[in-house]
Every structure is written in C-alpha cells, then in structure tokens.
Design a protein around this motif. Structure first.
Motif, short mmCIF file in Angstrom:
data_model
loop_
_atom_site.label_atom_id
_atom_site.label_comp_id
_atom_site.label_asym_id
_atom_site.label_seq_id
_atom_site.Cartn_x
_atom_site.Cartn_y
_atom_site.Cartn_z
N TRP A 1 -33.78 35.11 63.76
CA TRP A 1 -32.45 35.17 63.15
C TRP A 1 -31.52 34.11 63.75
CZ3 TRP A 1 -31.58 41.21 63.30
CH2 TRP A 1 -32.35 41.79 62.27
N ALA A 2 -31.56 33.97 65.05
CA ALA A 2 -30.69 33.00 65.72
C ALA A 2 -31.04 31.58 65.29
CB ALA A 2 -30.81 33.14 67.23
N VAL A 3 -32.36 31.30 65.20
CA VAL A 3 -32.78 29.96 64.77
C VAL A 3 -32.34 29.70 63.33
CG1 VAL A 3 -34.79 28.53 64.26
CG2 VAL A 3 -34.71 29.84 66.37
N ALA A 4 -32.49 30.70 62.45
CA ALA A 4 -32.08 30.52 61.06
C ALA A 4 -30.58 30.29 60.94
CB ALA A 4 -32.50 31.75 60.23
N ALA A 5 -29.79 31.07 61.71
CA ALA A 5 -28.34 30.90 61.67
C ALA A 5 -27.94 29.52 62.18
CB ALA A 5 -27.66 31.99 62.50
N THR A 6 -28.59 29.08 63.27
CA THR A 6 -28.28 27.75 63.82
C THR A 6 -28.66 26.65 62.83
OG1 THR A 6 -28.69 28.59 66.04
CG2 THR A 6 -28.64 26.20 65.76
N ALA A 7 -29.84 26.78 62.21
CA ALA A 7 -30.26 25.79 61.21
C ALA A 7 -29.31 25.76 60.03
CB ALA A 7 -31.68 26.09 60.74
N GLY A 8 -28.85 26.92 59.58
CA GLY A 8 -27.88 26.96 58.49
C GLY A 8 -26.58 26.29 58.85
N ALA B 1 -24.17 19.00 58.27
CA ALA B 1 -24.74 17.75 57.77
C ALA B 1 -24.22 17.44 56.37
CB ALA B 1 -26.26 17.83 57.76
N VAL B 2 -24.12 18.47 55.53
CA VAL B 2 -23.60 18.26 54.17
C VAL B 2 -22.14 17.81 54.22
CG1 VAL B 2 -23.01 19.41 52.01
CG2 VAL B 2 -25.21 19.86 53.09
N VAL B 3 -21.33 18.48 55.05
CA VAL B 3 -19.92 18.10 55.18
C VAL B 3 -19.80 16.68 55.71
CG1 VAL B 3 -17.77 18.61 56.38
CG2 VAL B 3 -19.16 20.48 55.46
N LEU B 4 -20.60 16.32 56.71
CA LEU B 4 -20.55 14.97 57.26
C LEU B 4 -20.99 13.95 56.21
CD1 LEU B 4 -20.14 13.09 59.67
CD2 LEU B 4 -22.52 13.53 60.34
N GLY B 5 -22.02 14.29 55.44
CA GLY B 5 -22.46 13.37 54.39
C GLY B 5 -21.39 13.15 53.33
N LEU B 6 -20.73 14.23 52.92
CA LEU B 6 -19.65 14.09 51.93
C LEU B 6 -18.49 13.27 52.49
CD1 LEU B 6 -19.54 17.71 50.43
CD2 LEU B 6 -20.49 15.66 49.38
N TYR B 7 -18.18 13.47 53.76
CA TYR B 7 -17.10 12.69 54.38
C TYR B 7 -17.48 11.21 54.46
CZ TYR B 7 -13.66 11.10 57.77
OH TYR B 7 -12.66 10.41 58.41
N THR B 8 -18.76 10.93 54.72
CA THR B 8 -19.20 9.55 54.84
C THR B 8 -19.09 8.81 53.50
OG1 THR B 8 -20.73 10.20 56.61
CG2 THR B 8 -21.11 8.07 55.54
N VAL B 9 -19.41 9.48 52.41
CA VAL B 9 -19.40 8.84 51.09
C VAL B 9 -18.14 9.20 50.30
CG1 VAL B 9 -21.91 8.80 51.00
CG2 VAL B 9 -20.70 10.76 50.05
N ARG B 10 -17.08 9.58 51.00
CA ARG B 10 -15.86 10.04 50.32
C ARG B 10 -15.26 8.95 49.42
NH1 ARG B 10 -14.86 8.68 55.45
NH2 ARG B 10 -12.99 7.48 55.99
N LYS B 11 -15.34 7.69 49.86
CA LYS B 11 -14.78 6.62 49.04
C LYS B 11 -15.55 6.47 47.73
CE LYS B 11 -12.93 3.96 52.92
NZ LYS B 11 -12.91 2.66 53.63
#
Length: 381
Positions: free
Chosen positions: A28-35, A41-51
């Motif tokens: 459970w801990a590993v799944a929560a950490t991976a999530g 990662a998704v938020v960082l990716g969206l911020y990177t391609v925001r322009k």
C-alpha cells in the motif's frame, strides 16, 4: 448460557495486526508513493509545456471564432476544406493589408510623438503653474528629454533581443495559424468526439450543449473584434476631422484597448484625450474629442454592442468583470479575452437545457464534409 467474551483495545489492535500483514502495508505504501510521484510528474510535465498548451488553447479559440464563417459557406454549398481555405486566405490578406497600411504610419507617428513629448510637457509647464510645480518636483521634462535621447541607443543595443523576440512571435503566430487550420478542418469530428464522452442516453442533449457552446464562443469573439474595429475607425475619423496629430496610432490603440472587457473603452479614451491635451490644447479640440468618446461609449454600449453581440454572452456585468480579472491575472490580455466566452460556456453547461426530445440532433457535422464520409452521427438517446 455463555456470557460474551470481552476483548480489550490492545487485543483488538493485535487482532488487526494479525489480519493485515506487513507485506500488504508495504505494498500500500509503495502504491501510494508511486501515485504521488505520477501526479507530480504529470503536473511537472504540464508546467514544462505550458507555453505550448497556451498556443493550442489560443488556436482552438481562433478556430471556434472563425467556425461560423466556415459553416455559413458550407451551407451555401462549398465543401468544408474549400471554406476553411477561403477563410484562412481572407484572414491572411486582411492581416497583410493591415500591416502594409497601418504599421508604417504607426511606427513613424509613434516615434515622432515620443520625440516631441518633452516639448509638449514643457509647453504645458509654461502655461500652467500647477503643472510646472509637478514637472519641476519630479524633473519630468529632463527625464523625458533624456529618455527620448537614449531611445535610439537602447533600440540599437537591444537589436539582437528584438530580433529574437520578433522571430519568437512569428514562430508562435505560425504555430497558432497551423493549429487553427487543423482545428477548423476537423471541427465537426472534434465536436462528435466530445459528444461521445456523454453517456449514450444523454448524447442528444450533449450534442445540443456542444453546439450552443461553440456558437456562443464564436459569436462573442467575432462580435468583440467587429466592435473593436468600429471603435478604431470611429476614433480615427474623429481625431482626423478635429485635427489631432498621431490619429493612426491613437486609433489603433483605441481598437486594441476596446478588446479588453469592461475597462478597455475607457482606457482608450483616456489615452486619446491625454494625447489631444498635450498636442492641441484644451479648447476646443480636446473638448470635442472628450465629448466624442463619451458619446461613442454610450452609443457602443446601447446600440452597437446589443446588435452585434445579440445573445452571444448572457452574463451579468459583475460576472463579466470578475472572470475578466481572473483571466487577465492568469494569461494577461489573451486570458481576459478568453475568460468571458469560457464563463458563458460553463453557464451553458450548468444551466438546465430544454428536454432532449425537443432538441434537434446537431452533432456539428456538415453533410458534404469530406471528414463525414463515414456517415458517423452522434448516437441518439
């Protein structure tokens, strides 16, 4: 009769620990950490391609804004591909005509205005004691003279940065243009794709919502541009007739500021009257310019805007102001322009619609569209 067994809290905790093995807790801990890492990662990716996402959003709004013209030509019998090509060619031709006829006088007259601005301020200082006290306290005349003298050098020193910014702007404009062409050509399929996101029982209702949203967004954007063009032309006629110099850049400024919701028309009027005061004095020409802007704003608010906009955006004045401020804070002028049709679209989605049985099935496709050759239609309820 046997009495019920009483268990202490410690016994309950030990029993729970026996039922939940440590290996399961670890998974459970590993799944929560991976999530959590996946979301980051998704938020960082969206911020990177925001322009890039902003350019895509602008292109989508351009496509939706021009879609009414495309649909009008399709209803007249043209294929959608030809209609999109004609709209794009007309748009490019109008933009080229605008650049060829407006940009040179705007640049020339704007440079002359900046060069002569210190003299205008000095003249007003000599005429008014109050203005002279202000200019002497803050050394406005000397600062403006120094700025006017340093401007050519700053422009020359920043030539490389200007060229880089120019190429960046041109690249962004071409990106928006290409994406807009793709969006316009594939608009019926995009609308059908959105409709398919609705449950099968509500797709007729969803098709109606999508059509109304596209109509409102397109109607608002085209209407806003038409009103701004009318404001710029009217301002140019007035300034030219009265004899105020720099009529071309002032008219362009009025047209651009008029795009800004709520405060744009007032801002353009303040700039126009301010330049008129500096260049030709108060009486009578600046008074005439002031009266013109006041009268025109009333005419625009009560005659032009209701006729052009009709029911494109059904929002209260407070809602328009709030969403425009939010959009401007997020994306600047572009955000302020897009915030109002987005708010209108959200209102359409949240407002109870007419019953599905009374709604015509409008999935946004055109019968003679090449993209509709597969005969796909939104599924009815």
């Amino acid at each position: 009769m046997a009495e019920p067994e009483h268990r202490s809290p410690a016994d309950n905790e030990r029993s729970l620990a026996d039922r939940v093995p440590p290996s399961l807790v670890f998974r459970w801990a590993v799944a929560a950490t991976a999530g959590a890492f996946a979301v980051a990662a998704v938020v960082l990716g969206l911020y990177t391609v925001r322009k890039i996402l902003v350019l895509v959003l602008i292109a989508l709004f351009v496509a939706v804004s021009l879609d009414p013209a495309v649909r009008w030509m399709v209803r007249k019998g043209l294929r959608r591909s030809w209609a999109v090509s004609i709209v794009i060619l007309v748009l490019i031709a109008l933009f080229g005509l605008f650049v060829w006829s407006i940009v040179p006088p705007v640049v020339d007259q704007s440079g002359t205005l900046l060069k002569n601005l210190p003299n205008y301020v000095q003249t007003w200082s000599d005429k008014s004691k109050a203005i002279k006290e202000v200019t002497d306290r803050y050394n406005l005349t000397d600062r403006l003279t120094s700025l006017a003298g340093e401007l050519p050098g700053k422009v020359a020193n920043g030539a490389l940065g200007f060229v880089q910014a120019l190429f960046g702007t041109v690249a962004a404009g071409l990106t928006v243009l290409v994406l807009s062409i793709y969006f316009m050509a594939d608009m019926p399929r995009l609308q059908r794709g959105i409709v398919r996101l609705f449950p099968v029982a509500h797709r007729r209702h969803g098709a109606h919502i999508v059509t109304v949203v596209v109509d409102k967004v397109g109607g608002y954007m085209i209407g806003n541009i038409v009103i701004s063009l009318i404001a710029g032309v009217a301002a140019f006629i007035c300034l030219q007739a009265v004899g105020v110099p720099y009529a071309v850049p002032l008219a362009v400024t009025v047209a651009i500021t008029d795009l800004i919701p709520m405060i744009g028309a007032t801002l353009g009027a303040v700039i126009g009257v301010g330049v008129s005061l500096l260049t030709v004095g108060i009486w009578p020409r600046s008074i005439i310019v002031l009266i013109f802007f006041i009268a025109y704003q009333q005419f625009e608010n009560y005659v032009i805007q209701p006729r052009v906009m009709r029911n494109a955006v059904d929002l209260s004045a407070v809602a328009v102001l709030v969403v425009a401020l939010i959009g401007g804070a997020v994306l600047g002028l572009v955000g302020a322009l897009m915030a109002i049709p987005i708010a209108a679209a959200v209102k359409v989605v949240l407002t109870p619609m007419v019953p599905a049985d009374d709604v015509e099935d409008t999935g946004g496709g055109d019968a003679d569209d090449p993209g509709d050759a597969d005969g796909e239609q939104p599924a009815a309820a």
